[in-house]
Design an enzyme around this catalytic site. Structure first.
Site, PDB file in Angstrom:
ATOM      1  N   HIS A  89       0.812  -1.283  -0.111  1.00 40.61           N
ATOM      2  CA  HIS A  89       0.095   0.017   0.189  1.00 40.61           C
ATOM      3  C   HIS A  89       1.071   1.505  -0.009  1.00 40.61           C
ATOM      4  O   HIS A  89       1.734   1.517   0.968  1.00 40.61           O
ATOM      5  CB  HIS A  89      -0.985  -0.017   1.215  1.00 40.61           C
ATOM      6  CG  HIS A  89      -2.086  -0.998   1.079  1.00 40.61           C
ATOM      7  ND1 HIS A  89      -2.461  -1.746   2.360  1.00 40.61           N
ATOM      8  CD2 HIS A  89      -2.878  -1.479  -0.008  1.00 40.61           C
ATOM      9  CE1 HIS A  89      -3.643  -2.567   1.663  1.00 40.61           C
ATOM     10  NE2 HIS A  89      -3.482  -2.402   0.382  1.00 40.61           N
ATOM     11  N   GLU A  92       1.849   3.792   3.044  1.00 41.34           N
ATOM     12  CA  GLU A  92       2.222   3.299   4.496  1.00 41.34           C
ATOM     13  C   GLU A  92       3.878   3.416   4.295  1.00 41.34           C
ATOM     14  O   GLU A  92       4.497   2.417   4.445  1.00 41.34           O
ATOM     15  CB  GLU A  92       1.782   1.830   4.510  1.00 41.34           C
ATOM     16  CG  GLU A  92       0.248   1.930   4.510  1.00 41.34           C
ATOM     17  CD  GLU A  92      -0.322   0.460   4.460  1.00 41.34           C
ATOM     18  OE1 GLU A  92       0.414  -0.521   4.567  1.00 41.34           O
ATOM     19  OE2 GLU A  92      -1.590   0.402   4.238  1.00 41.34           O
ATOM     20  N   ARG A 149      -3.067   4.929  -2.167  1.00 45.59           N
ATOM     21  CA  ARG A 149      -3.076   3.632  -1.475  1.00 45.59           C
ATOM     22  C   ARG A 149      -2.751   2.432  -2.526  1.00 45.59           C
ATOM     23  O   ARG A 149      -1.962   1.426  -2.228  1.00 45.59           O
ATOM     24  CB  ARG A 149      -4.454   3.188  -0.566  1.00 45.59           C
ATOM     25  CG  ARG A 149      -4.617   1.729  -0.397  1.00 45.59           C
ATOM     26  CD  ARG A 149      -6.106   1.474   0.224  1.00 45.59           C
ATOM     27  NE  ARG A 149      -6.317   0.372   0.536  1.00 45.59           N
ATOM     28  CZ  ARG A 149      -6.205  -0.490   1.690  1.00 45.59           C
ATOM     29  NH1 ARG A 149      -5.635  -0.103   2.598  1.00 45.59           N
ATOM     30  NH2 ARG A 149      -6.514  -1.732   1.923  1.00 45.59           N
ATOM     31  N   HIS A 220       2.569  -3.643   6.922  1.00 45.93           N
ATOM     32  CA  HIS A 220       1.645  -2.642   6.550  1.00 45.93           C
ATOM     33  C   HIS A 220       1.596  -1.693   7.894  1.00 45.93           C
ATOM     34  O   HIS A 220       2.552  -1.986   8.774  1.00 45.93           O
ATOM     35  CB  HIS A 220       0.109  -3.077   6.565  1.00 45.93           C
ATOM     36  CG  HIS A 220      -0.022  -3.935   5.332  1.00 45.93           C
ATOM     37  ND1 HIS A 220      -0.812  -3.651   4.347  1.00 45.93           N
ATOM     38  CD2 HIS A 220       0.494  -5.384   5.089  1.00 45.93           C
ATOM     39  CE1 HIS A 220      -1.035  -4.574   3.654  1.00 45.93           C
ATOM     40  NE2 HIS A 220      -0.036  -5.609   3.898  1.00 45.93           N
ATOM     41  N   GLU A 294       0.959  -4.770  11.302  1.00 47.78           N
ATOM     42  CA  GLU A 294       0.349  -3.473  11.190  1.00 47.78           C
ATOM     43  C   GLU A 294       1.394  -2.789  12.240  1.00 47.78           C
ATOM     44  O   GLU A 294       1.030  -2.609  13.270  1.00 47.78           O
ATOM     45  CB  GLU A 294      -1.261  -3.085  11.402  1.00 47.78           C
ATOM     46  CG  GLU A 294      -2.103  -4.056  10.575  1.00 47.78           C
ATOM     47  CD  GLU A 294      -2.162  -3.261   9.085  1.00 47.78           C
ATOM     48  OE1 GLU A 294      -1.846  -2.245   9.169  1.00 47.78           O
ATOM     49  OE2 GLU A 294      -2.840  -3.869   8.245  1.00 47.78           O
TER      50      GLU A 294
END
Length: 359
Positions: A89, A92, A149, A220, A294
């Site tokens: 993405h 990020e 994104r 991510h 994440e």
């Protein structure tokens, strides 16, 4: 004549010193645009030719090469492997920063730590610093594109919007949950499974080596989560308990570095349901230890994590990733699960992370 030789030698030493300083001073605690990351990859091959090589394994929609760093000792034999990708993405940015940090750390540890030396002999690390290169470059264009994104492929038919969410495009429960068929949506899953060049590249490279991979780690942000498969609430990974046990131990290793808490679980349990993700595809393929990291934070800065948080974010995530990798290695090569040993080693390394990275 002697003065001339002395002067020439001084100039040469000065030039070599300057070049060395330039290499050492690559700043791992700032965000880098794609050309700098590409140069950094090339420099690693020059600095560590015995263990680092670059593999081009696909093309983006805009015809850029998708490259990874292959890191490991060439033993002349078929080896088990670890997969890590960052930057699927575009917005990020902490994700590619982490992949660069991860590579630096394992290369430094390889020279000084017997455990990492052992793992380098037994494993090959395949690290893609930026998977969604087109989108990442676009996110650097200006302030209006910073939060882009998706990739940059055009929408179907008369759609005037660009981009497919690459992490909804893999061929696993595709198009069922947590997606949109609206091509302007941030979670547009594409025209069909694996329609996108970038997803095709990963699918082919990993899929043709599926029996080699022990881990599939995709990085991510944000949320401070460790996600295990599956994203679909009606599907459970056959090794769910192992994934949770190892994930919880990794989260504890993360917490010990800077006190940050990561939540572990399936996406439906702790985030939201989704389908077509690379992690679930890898799990379905049979790769046993599949995780989505994440990274920081929990929403204060979101995708625009300040550069002063890059170092602590990377240090803690490295400790967590290393726990998972060490567990996978020891389970495979020691003939038994060595959770205690993995935990001890990652704790020792976490203590050393701060001191070594300040150098």
């Amino acid at each position: 004549m002697l003065n001339f030789v002395g002067l020439s030698l001084a100039v040469l030493i000065s030039a070599v010193g300057a070049a060395t300083i330039e290499r050492v001073e690559y700043d791992y605690y700032k965000y880098h645009p794609m050309p700098e990351i590409t140069n950094w990859m090339d420099q690693n091959v020059k600095d560590y030719p015995d263990v680092v090589s670059i593999i081009t394994y696909g093309k983006t929609y805009e015809d850029r090469n998708i490259k990874l760093l292959k890191i490991g000792v060439n033993t002349g034999e078929k080896k088990k492997a670890i997969w890590m990708d960052c930057g699927i993405h575009a917005r990020e940015w902490i994700s590619p920063a982490f992949c660069q940090y991860f590579v630096r750390q394992i290369l430094q540890a390889y020279k000084t730590d017997p455990k990492m030396e052992e793992m380098m002999k037994n494993l090959d690390f395949y690290v893609t610093p930026v998977l969604n290169i087109d989108g990442y470059i676009y996110s650097w264009k200006d302030n209006t594109t910073r939060l882009w994104r998706k990739n940059r492929s055009p929408g179907p038919g008369n759609c005037t919007c660009y981009g497919t969410d690459l992490n909804r495009n893999f061929d696993v429960n595709w198009g069922t949950l947590g997606i949109s068929f609206n091509c302007c949506s941030n979670i547009y899953c594409g025209r069909k499974p694996t329609s996108e060049h970038e997803a095709q590249a990963v699918t082919y490279f990993v899929g043709t080596r599926k029996d080699d991979f022990l881990c599939f780690l995709t990085i991510h942000s944000y949320g401070q989560l460790l996600l295990v498969s599956y994203g679909h609430p009606n599907v459970t990974a056959p090794n769910y308990k192992e994934l949770m046990d190892v994930g919880l131990a990794a989260a504890e290793a993360i917490r010990k570095v800077h006190g940050m808490n990561y939540t572990v679980g399936t996406s439906p349990d702790i985030l939201y349901s989704h389908s077509g993700t690379s992690q679930d595809w890898a799990q379905m393929l049979g790769i046993p230890l599949t995780y989505t990291f994440e990274l920081r934070d929990k929403g204060q800065y979101g995708f625009e994590l300040p550069e002063e948080q890059i170092q602590p974010a990377c240090e803690e995530a490295y400790s967590g990733a290393l726990h998972i990798i060490t567990y996978a290695h020891d389970k495979t090569f020691n003939g038994a699960v060595a959770t205690a040993a993995a935990t001890l080693w990652t704790m020792v390394l976490a203590v050393g992370v701060t001191s070594t990275t300040l150098m």
